[in-house]
Motif scaffolding. Structure first.
Motif, PDB file in Angstrom:
ATOM      1  N   GLN A 122       0.735  -1.274   0.048  1.00 52.69           N
ATOM      2  CA  GLN A 122       0.151  -0.010  -0.184  1.00 52.69           C
ATOM      3  C   GLN A 122       1.221   0.810  -0.014  1.00 52.69           C
ATOM      4  N   PRO A 123       0.704   2.377  -0.287  1.00 50.88           N
ATOM      5  CA  PRO A 123       0.552   3.732  -0.509  1.00 50.88           C
ATOM      6  C   PRO A 123       1.396   4.299   0.928  1.00 50.88           C
ATOM      7  N   ASN A 124       2.090   5.106   1.198  1.00 51.54           N
ATOM      8  CA  ASN A 124       1.485   6.501   1.951  1.00 51.54           C
ATOM      9  C   ASN A 124       0.719   7.124   2.052  1.00 51.54           C
ATOM     10  N   ILE A 125       0.097   7.958   3.184  1.00 49.81           N
ATOM     11  CA  ILE A 125      -0.585   9.278   2.529  1.00 49.81           C
ATOM     12  C   ILE A 125       0.254  10.421   2.994  1.00 49.81           C
ATOM     13  N   LEU A 126       0.215  11.348   1.877  1.00 48.20           N
ATOM     14  CA  LEU A 126       0.992  12.695   2.077  1.00 48.20           C
ATOM     15  C   LEU A 126      -0.116  13.852   2.714  1.00 48.20           C
ATOM     16  N   ALA A 127      -0.203  13.555   3.928  1.00 47.60           N
ATOM     17  CA  ALA A 127      -1.529  14.398   4.392  1.00 47.60           C
ATOM     18  C   ALA A 127      -1.216  15.868   5.860  1.00 47.60           C
ATOM     19  N   VAL A 128      -2.349  16.431   5.866  1.00 47.97           N
ATOM     20  CA  VAL A 128      -1.782  17.728   6.293  1.00 47.97           C
ATOM     21  C   VAL A 128      -2.888  18.288   7.206  1.00 47.97           C
ATOM     22  N   ASN A 129      -3.053  19.637   8.074  1.00 48.94           N
ATOM     23  CA  ASN A 129      -3.506  19.535   8.906  1.00 48.94           C
ATOM     24  C   ASN A 129      -4.684  20.353   7.968  1.00 48.94           C
ATOM     25  N   ALA A 130      -5.865  20.203   8.614  1.00 51.65           N
ATOM     26  CA  ALA A 130      -6.650  21.021   7.676  1.00 51.65           C
ATOM     27  C   ALA A 130      -6.408  22.717   7.304  1.00 51.65           C
ATOM     28  N   PRO A 242       7.624  12.780  -9.939  1.00 52.41           N
ATOM     29  CA  PRO A 242       7.632  11.926 -10.378  1.00 52.41           C
ATOM     30  C   PRO A 242       8.383  10.798 -10.704  1.00 52.41           C
ATOM     31  N   ALA A 243       9.261  11.719 -10.230  1.00 56.72           N
ATOM     32  CA  ALA A 243      10.233  10.175  -9.216  1.00 56.72           C
ATOM     33  C   ALA A 243      10.165   9.889  -7.961  1.00 56.72           C
ATOM     34  N   PHE A 244       9.247  10.481  -7.105  1.00 56.98           N
ATOM     35  CA  PHE A 244       8.995   9.799  -5.473  1.00 56.98           C
ATOM     36  C   PHE A 244       8.125   8.659  -5.594  1.00 56.98           C
ATOM     37  N   GLU A 245       9.026   7.364  -4.893  1.00 59.44           N
ATOM     38  CA  GLU A 245       7.614   5.960  -4.566  1.00 59.44           C
ATOM     39  C   GLU A 245       7.849   6.040  -3.509  1.00 59.44           C
ATOM     40  N   SER A 246       7.464   5.503  -2.005  1.00 61.87           N
ATOM     41  CA  SER A 246       7.762   4.542  -1.146  1.00 61.87           C
ATOM     42  C   SER A 246       6.410   3.730  -0.871  1.00 61.87           C
ATOM     43  N   LEU A 247       6.495   3.109  -0.682  1.00 59.25           N
ATOM     44  CA  LEU A 247       5.434   2.171  -0.540  1.00 59.25           C
ATOM     45  C   LEU A 247       5.476   0.930   1.003  1.00 59.25           C
TER      46      LEU A 247
END
Length: 321
Positions: A122-130, A242-247
């Protein structure tokens, strides 16, 4: 000559015994060690798969949770176990691909373990404060560069995948973000909700409830293609990197030198199990996407991930807590 003949007969007998043992496998219960606590996503996989495996092998599959030390305790136990097919491991990327670059381990992931099958990814989600004044990944990079050192990011601990993923992001964007490590994913995500930190990379299972409640914003996922369980969230590539991936991945392994026939049988059974509709549904409900594949594909993943993360770890000097 007589001694040579005796030794040859002994060797032939030993080989025959090993072959017969492999043919008879399994003839007793199988221990399934999980490098995570009960109730975790790995535990869900192990118990779901283990329940099906016992029926297919006509033997008990005993799930044993061995959490601690970022999964290295459980992984070391199986690495040292007898290679007879009666001890399996469900472990994840840290103990298999990058923790060896942060501390001395009592096992060598490449030497002491035989990959069987990738279980899920599964991927990570980049999440930020609302309340953070950004709507996209590009907005975040611009905002962070305009406010160096003023944004704090949470992780589930020093040396964790969430920590290294953000360090990779920092190195690729030139941003200066302050690391605040937490003891686990729930408190790290809660800190972003509360505004004590402003962003994090997290697996979907932890952060999705906060995304759905509107308490955090999901900017991107870290897989190369959109995550099938979150089709509306763009990838990092689509968002401008485009080069970013972290699973976040995990898989089943056995001790090195386990008989090849046993590894082949296990691989076939496990691949069949994760394709079952009810198994897929249960894993999907937990935010997990089954993968499967060959032992060779799993070994390739481990080797590639180790090569990818070693320079990031060397650069950041990341250490385990």
């Amino acid at each position: 000559m007589k001694l040579f003949s005796v030794l040859a007969l002994l060797l032939l007998g030993l080989t025959g015994n090993i072959a017969r043992a492999a043919d008879a496998w399994p003839s007793k219960p199988i221990r399934f060690v999980v490098a995570a606590p009960a109730g975790s996503s790995l535990d869900i996989i192990a118990r779901t798969v283990g329940d099906k495996l016992k029926d297919r092998l006509n033997q008990a599959v005993i799930v044993e949770n061995v959490p601690g030390a970022f999964g290295t305790i459980a992984t070391a136990q199986v690495a040292r176990a007898a290679p007879d097919g009666y001890t399996m491991l469900l472990s994840f990327n840290g103990p298999l691909a990058f923790i060896q670059f942060m501390t001395k381990l009592p096992y060598d992931p490449q030497r002491d373990l035989q990959p069987v099958m990738i279980a899920s990814s599964q991927p990570n989600i980049l999440a930020v404060n609302a309340d953070l004044p950004v709507r996209t990944l590009k907005d975040l990079i611009t905002h962070a560069n305009a406010n160096p050192g003023k944004l704090n990011y949470a992780s589930v601990g020093n040396g964790s995948s969430s920590h290294l993923t953000m360090e990779l992001f920092k190195s690729m964007t030139g941003t200066y973000l302050v690391h605040i490590p937490y003891n686990g994913a729930p408190p790290a995500a809660a800190s972003v909700v509360a505004g004590d930190t402003q962003l994090l990379f997290s697996v979907p299972t932890v952060v999705l409830p906060h995304v759905r409640s509107g308490k955090v914003k999901a900017l991107a996922v870290t897989s190369r293609t959109r995550f099938s369980l979150l089709p509306d969230i763009p990838t990092m590539a689509e968002a401008g990197m485009p080069a970013f991936e972290s699973l976040a991945w995990n898989g089943v392994l056995v001790p090195a030198r386990t008989p090849p026939d046993v590894v082949k049988r296990l691989n076939a059974e496990l691949n069949a199990i994760i394709q079952m509709a009810d198994v897929k549904a249960r894993l999907n409900n937990a935010g997990l996407e089954p993968v499967g594949g060959t032992p060779e594909a799993f070994k390739k993943l481990i080797d590639e991930e180790a090569a990818k993360w070693e320079p990031v770890i060397r650069k950041t000097k990341a250490k385990l807590d």
